[in-house]
Design a protein around this motif. Structure first.
Motif, PDB file in Angstrom:
ATOM      1  N   TRP A 157       0.856  -1.185   0.000  1.00 17.69           N
ATOM      2  CA  TRP A 157       0.000   0.000   0.000  1.00 17.69           C
ATOM      3  C   TRP A 157       0.892   1.235   0.000  1.00 17.69           C
ATOM      4  O   TRP A 157       1.871   1.281   0.743  1.00 17.69           O
ATOM      5  CB  TRP A 157      -0.893  -0.035   1.243  1.00 17.69           C
ATOM      6  CG  TRP A 157      -1.610   1.248   1.517  1.00 17.69           C
ATOM      7  CD1 TRP A 157      -2.780   1.663   0.953  1.00 17.69           C
ATOM      8  CD2 TRP A 157      -1.218   2.282   2.430  1.00 17.69           C
ATOM      9  NE1 TRP A 157      -3.133   2.892   1.454  1.00 17.69           N
ATOM     10  CE2 TRP A 157      -2.194   3.283   2.358  1.00 17.69           C
ATOM     11  CE3 TRP A 157      -0.143   2.459   3.295  1.00 17.69           C
ATOM     12  CZ2 TRP A 157      -2.133   4.455   3.118  1.00 17.69           C
ATOM     13  CZ3 TRP A 157      -0.067   3.617   4.058  1.00 17.69           C
ATOM     14  CH2 TRP A 157      -1.055   4.605   3.965  1.00 17.69           C
ATOM     15  N   CYS A 160      -1.912   7.315  -1.404  1.00 22.13           N
ATOM     16  CA  CYS A 160      -3.103   7.337  -0.560  1.00 22.13           C
ATOM     17  C   CYS A 160      -2.767   7.982   0.788  1.00 22.13           C
ATOM     18  O   CYS A 160      -2.629   7.296   1.785  1.00 22.13           O
ATOM     19  CB  CYS A 160      -3.610   5.905  -0.365  1.00 22.13           C
ATOM     20  SG  CYS A 160      -4.904   5.745   0.867  1.00 22.13           S
ATOM     21  N   PRO A 196      -6.276   7.708   3.853  1.00 20.56           N
ATOM     22  CA  PRO A 196      -7.132   6.514   3.663  1.00 20.56           C
ATOM     23  C   PRO A 196      -8.487   6.618   4.352  1.00 20.56           C
ATOM     24  O   PRO A 196      -9.485   6.109   3.836  1.00 20.56           O
ATOM     25  CB  PRO A 196      -6.301   5.367   4.247  1.00 20.56           C
ATOM     26  CG  PRO A 196      -5.215   6.001   5.035  1.00 20.56           C
ATOM     27  CD  PRO A 196      -4.982   7.353   4.444  1.00 20.56           C
ATOM     28  N   CYS A 214     -11.310   7.881   2.342  1.00 17.87           N
ATOM     29  CA  CYS A 214     -11.750   7.078   1.188  1.00 17.87           C
ATOM     30  C   CYS A 214     -12.254   5.703   1.624  1.00 17.87           C
ATOM     31  O   CYS A 214     -13.412   5.374   1.435  1.00 17.87           O
ATOM     32  CB  CYS A 214     -10.596   6.944   0.197  1.00 17.87           C
ATOM     33  SG  CYS A 214     -10.829   5.629  -1.025  1.00 17.87           S
ATOM     34  N   LYS A 215     -11.361   4.914   2.203  1.00 16.69           N
ATOM     35  CA  LYS A 215     -11.625   3.575   2.775  1.00 16.69           C
ATOM     36  C   LYS A 215     -12.395   2.607   1.872  1.00 16.69           C
ATOM     37  O   LYS A 215     -13.083   1.703   2.348  1.00 16.69           O
ATOM     38  CB  LYS A 215     -12.276   3.692   4.159  1.00 16.69           C
ATOM     39  CG  LYS A 215     -13.632   4.377   4.193  1.00 16.69           C
ATOM     40  CD  LYS A 215     -13.969   4.775   5.615  1.00 16.69           C
ATOM     41  CE  LYS A 215     -15.322   5.450   5.615  1.00 16.69           C
ATOM     42  NZ  LYS A 215     -15.643   6.126   6.846  1.00 16.69           N
ATOM     43  N   LYS A 216     -12.314   2.781   0.572  1.00 17.05           N
ATOM     44  CA  LYS A 216     -13.025   1.871  -0.339  1.00 17.05           C
ATOM     45  C   LYS A 216     -12.504   0.440  -0.241  1.00 17.05           C
ATOM     46  O   LYS A 216     -13.259  -0.523  -0.299  1.00 17.05           O
ATOM     47  CB  LYS A 216     -12.888   2.367  -1.775  1.00 17.05           C
ATOM     48  CG  LYS A 216     -13.726   3.585  -2.080  1.00 17.05           C
ATOM     49  CD  LYS A 216     -13.920   3.752  -3.588  1.00 17.05           C
ATOM     50  CE  LYS A 216     -14.923   4.847  -3.902  1.00 17.05           C
ATOM     51  NZ  LYS A 216     -14.492   6.178  -3.421  1.00 17.05           N
ATOM     52  N   CYS A 217     -11.187   0.300  -0.092  1.00 22.35           N
ATOM     53  CA  CYS A 217     -10.597  -1.042  -0.008  1.00 22.35           C
ATOM     54  C   CYS A 217     -11.075  -1.767   1.251  1.00 22.35           C
ATOM     55  O   CYS A 217     -11.349  -2.967   1.225  1.00 22.35           O
ATOM     56  CB  CYS A 217      -9.069  -0.953  -0.041  1.00 22.35           C
ATOM     57  SG  CYS A 217      -8.380   0.203   1.156  1.00 22.35           S
ATOM     58  N   CYS A 255      -9.774   0.978  -5.948  1.00 21.22           N
ATOM     59  CA  CYS A 255      -8.925   2.065  -5.472  1.00 21.22           C
ATOM     60  C   CYS A 255      -8.800   3.173  -6.511  1.00 21.22           C
ATOM     61  O   CYS A 255      -8.288   2.951  -7.606  1.00 21.22           O
ATOM     62  CB  CYS A 255      -7.543   1.526  -5.113  1.00 21.22           C
ATOM     63  SG  CYS A 255      -6.433   2.848  -4.571  1.00 21.22           S
ATOM     64  N   ILE A 259      -2.782   0.366  -4.304  1.00 20.31           N
ATOM     65  CA  ILE A 259      -2.596  -1.003  -3.827  1.00 20.31           C
ATOM     66  C   ILE A 259      -1.976  -1.864  -4.916  1.00 20.31           C
ATOM     67  O   ILE A 259      -2.420  -1.853  -6.061  1.00 20.31           O
ATOM     68  CB  ILE A 259      -3.940  -1.631  -3.391  1.00 20.31           C
ATOM     69  CG1 ILE A 259      -4.601  -0.762  -2.321  1.00 20.31           C
ATOM     70  CG2 ILE A 259      -3.731  -3.041  -2.846  1.00 20.31           C
ATOM     71  CD1 ILE A 259      -6.022  -1.160  -2.014  1.00 20.31           C
TER      72      ILE A 259
HETATM   73  S1  SF4 Z   1      -9.133   2.362  -1.906  1.00 20.10           S
HETATM   74 FE1  SF4 Z   1      -7.076   3.159  -2.405  1.00 20.10          FE
HETATM   75  S2  SF4 Z   1      -7.207   5.362  -2.020  1.00 20.10           S
HETATM   76 FE2  SF4 Z   1      -8.981   4.417  -1.022  1.00 20.10          FE
HETATM   77  S3  SF4 Z   1      -8.264   4.038   1.068  1.00 20.10           S
HETATM   78 FE3  SF4 Z   1      -7.878   2.151  -0.059  1.00 20.10          FE
HETATM   79  S4  SF4 Z   1      -5.772   2.379  -0.769  1.00 20.10           S
HETATM   80 FE4  SF4 Z   1      -6.453   4.423  -0.162  1.00 20.10          FE
END
Ligand code: SF4
Ligand code: SF4
Ligand code: SF4
Ligand code: SF4
Lengths: 278, 100
Positions: free
Chosen positions: B22, B27, B30, B33-36, B86, B91
């Motif tokens: 990562w 990023c 995080p 965003c926290k999509k992952c 992401c 990632i």
């Molecule tokens: S999806 Fe990508 S940008 Fe979003 S928190 Fe996870 S690593 Fe970061």
């Protein structure tokens, strides 16, 4: 009674003894060698975190070292922060043992799913005891603040999360001092995860265990979806639910979800084969 | 259904864990965003609060205040949902015997 009752219960079930709620959480303690820059001793929590991470990795990548790391991790979590499953009824009794009662956000859920609980409707964690008077020192931990409630409000809140399917556990902050009650599910709860996926005993099974009455059960399957431990499944052959009592953690979620009263919570120690299973 | 402490059939043989990298450069925030975290079927990631200061609530938009750590990467199945989700290309996942 479990091992913790023997060592910390003073003749009682340990989490029913008010003595175990008395200490301040996050009490500032001067450690040996503190202030000496040459001694970079980690605090026990950080130490436990590092060993846990190593054990998690070793389980797959280094099976030879895994048993030893697991043992170390077990020792550390048992000293610092360890949970035990309690039933809804037990949790509702516990809120009378210590005050204040503060609802707050769950730190595991934030770490594992980025879930921010920032108001009284979303809080899933509860702090108990005088330590909660100091919550504002660590606003990041108690993100969104805390909500001080009465025991009756706390019981309503426990019922709400139980209905939604969360199980309850007590959690220590410096064993045997109990810091509060968590409402947990898999895989968000780190204690459940460490126990089920990595064999690290951050969560101890409760004093009860679920048993199905095959006469009453109609196989509706509601209980299957409520078990966070994978102990319940539908046995196709009999058309009834099967609970593996060895896998059961005793949370009682299957019991509170069953409309036919087909599940009974049995005291673990009354079953000779379950006495040593925690 | 089986979530109990399981053992792989050949668990005495070390199995390589995917390398999940990562990038904080890509990023920096995080928690904003926290999509992952949300998308991973195996809940592999763990968000770490780097900045945990007395009396100060951490700003989710402050670069470097949080970090993402793939703590449970032994459970990664390689679906690459996180990589696709992401928005920052932060990632990178590689399994043994594969290029990046
Ligand atoms: S999806 Fe990508 S940008 Fe979003 S928190 Fe996870 S690593 Fe970061
Ligand atoms: S909820 Fe009750 S009746 Fe339905 S399957 Fe489970 S034990 Fe049987
Ligand atoms: S079988 Fe019932 S009491 Fe046992 S862990 Fe599962 S839901 Fe809880
Ligand atoms: S590849 Fe799939 S399983 Fe692995 S971390 Fe990404 S989303 Fe999770």
């Amino acid at each position: 009674m479990c091992q913790y009752c023997m060592t910390h219960g003073h003749g009682q079930v340990w989490y029913k003894n008010a003595l175990n709620y008395a200490r301040q959480m996050y009490k500032l303690r001067k450690r040996e060698g503190a202030g000496d820059p040459r001694q970079k001793e980690l605090d026990p929590e950080s130490q436990a975190g590092l060993i846990l991470a190593q054990a998690v990795e070793a389980k797959t990548a280094d099976p030879q070292r895994y048993p030893e790391l697991k043992k170390m991790a077990n020792r550390l979590v048992m000293q610092t922060s360890v949970g035990q499953v309690v039933t809804l009824q037990e949790a509702m009794d516990i809120v009378d043992l210590a005050s204040p009662i503060a609802l707050m956000s769950c730190v595991c859920r934030k770490m594992t799913r980025g879930k921010v609980e920032d108001d009284e409707r979303s809080y899933t964690c509860m702090g108990l005891g005088i330590g909660m008077f100091k919550w504002d020192r660590w606003p990041e931990r108690y993100k969104g603040g805390v909500e001080f409630v009465t025991p009756d409000q706390a019981r309503d809140w426990l019922r709400k999360w139980n209905k939604k399917g969360m199980m309850h556990s007590i959690m220590t902050h410096g064993t045997p001092y109990i810091g509060g009650i968590c409402n947990c599910d898999y895989p968000d709860c780190l204690a459940i995860r460490y126990r089920l996926d990595y064999g690290i005993n951050q969560l101890i099974k409760g004093h009860w265990v679920a048993k199905v009455d095959y006469e009453k059960c109609n196989g509706c399957g509601v209980c299957v979806s409520r078990c966070q431990f994978g102990a319940v499944k539908k046995e196709v052959t009999t058309g009834k639910t099967n609970i593996d009592m060895m896998r059961c953690f005793g949370c009682g979620l299957c019991e509170t979800g069953c409309k036919r009263q087909a599940v009974t919570m049995v005291e673990r120690t009354t079953l000779p084969g379950m006495r040593g299973v925690w | 259904m089986v979530r109990m402490m399981w053992e792989d059939a050949f668990s005495e043989i070390p199995r390589s864990i995917p390398r999940i990298v990562w990038s904080m450069d890509r990023c920096p925030t995080p928690m904003a965003c926290k999509k992952c975290l949300e998308i991973c079927p195996q809940a592999v990631f763990m968000l770490i609060t780097v900045k945990n200061q007395k009396f100060v609530e951490t700003d989710v938009n402050e670069p470097g205040a949080y970090a993402m750590h793939p703590l449970f990467r032994d459970k990664c199945v390689g679906c690459l949902d996180c990589v696709r989700a992401c928005p920052a290309g932060a990632i990178n996942i590689a399994f043994e015997g594969e290029g990046d």
